[in-house]
Motif scaffolding. Sequence first.
Motif, PDB file in Angstrom:
ATOM      1  N   CYS A  90      44.992  38.121  38.234  1.00 21.03           N
ATOM      2  CA  CYS A  90      43.919  37.207  37.841  1.00 21.03           C
ATOM      3  C   CYS A  90      44.488  36.104  36.947  1.00 21.03           C
ATOM      4  O   CYS A  90      45.184  36.394  35.964  1.00 21.03           O
ATOM      5  CB  CYS A  90      42.827  37.974  37.109  1.00 21.03           C
ATOM      6  SG  CYS A  90      41.460  36.948  36.539  1.00 21.03           S
ATOM      7  N   HIS A 111      39.657  38.158  39.683  1.00 21.66           N
ATOM      8  CA  HIS A 111      38.808  39.265  40.133  1.00 21.66           C
ATOM      9  C   HIS A 111      37.360  38.852  39.884  1.00 21.66           C
ATOM     10  O   HIS A 111      37.099  37.815  39.276  1.00 21.66           O
ATOM     11  CB  HIS A 111      39.194  40.600  39.492  1.00 21.66           C
ATOM     12  CG  HIS A 111      39.306  40.604  38.016  1.00 21.66           C
ATOM     13  ND1 HIS A 111      38.223  40.506  37.188  1.00 21.66           N
ATOM     14  CD2 HIS A 111      40.383  40.691  37.216  1.00 21.66           C
ATOM     15  CE1 HIS A 111      38.634  40.534  35.942  1.00 21.66           C
ATOM     16  NE2 HIS A 111      39.937  40.641  35.934  1.00 21.66           N
ATOM     17  N   THR A 113      34.820  39.686  38.025  1.00 21.15           N
ATOM     18  CA  THR A 113      34.231  39.461  36.702  1.00 21.15           C
ATOM     19  C   THR A 113      34.721  38.168  36.053  1.00 21.15           C
ATOM     20  O   THR A 113      34.049  37.613  35.202  1.00 21.15           O
ATOM     21  CB  THR A 113      34.495  40.645  35.753  1.00 21.15           C
ATOM     22  OG1 THR A 113      35.892  40.882  35.684  1.00 21.15           O
ATOM     23  CG2 THR A 113      33.780  41.900  36.244  1.00 21.15           C
ATOM     24  N   CYS A 114      35.889  37.671  36.452  1.00 21.79           N
ATOM     25  CA  CYS A 114      36.411  36.398  35.895  1.00 21.79           C
ATOM     26  C   CYS A 114      36.111  35.203  36.798  1.00 21.79           C
ATOM     27  O   CYS A 114      36.393  34.071  36.416  1.00 21.79           O
ATOM     28  CB  CYS A 114      37.918  36.489  35.668  1.00 21.79           C
ATOM     29  SG  CYS A 114      38.379  37.544  34.283  1.00 21.79           S
TER      30      CYS A 114
END
Length: 116
Positions: A90, A111, A113-114
């Motif tokens: 990431c 990923h 969530t980012c």
Amino acid sequence: MDDMGAAVQRARLEERMRDVRALEATLERERSAMVEASRESNADDEHDPEGATIAFERAQLDATIVEVHRQQVDLDAALARLDDGTYGMCIVCGLPIPAARLEARPSATTHVTCAP
């Protein structure tokens, strides 16, 4: 990522790149045919209540071609990350991107969530 994993990812990225290039070639042929057809026709489709105008269809095709070009750039960048050893990490937090995400989107740089 070990050498075997990198080889599998490279093959996946290169296959996706071939598919995107083939799609681009098809879309470019369609655009050329559309331009040629409209050049030979004097039809006024701006007042046709039955469907989309030629200009609208051409704009949609042009937007799709732009998206295909963006995919090529993203795939090239993913191949470069594979070469420099940062593929699958990431770019926001540095953690590994899950394999399932890379399977679905091989050019992913974050990923979920980012992701923006």
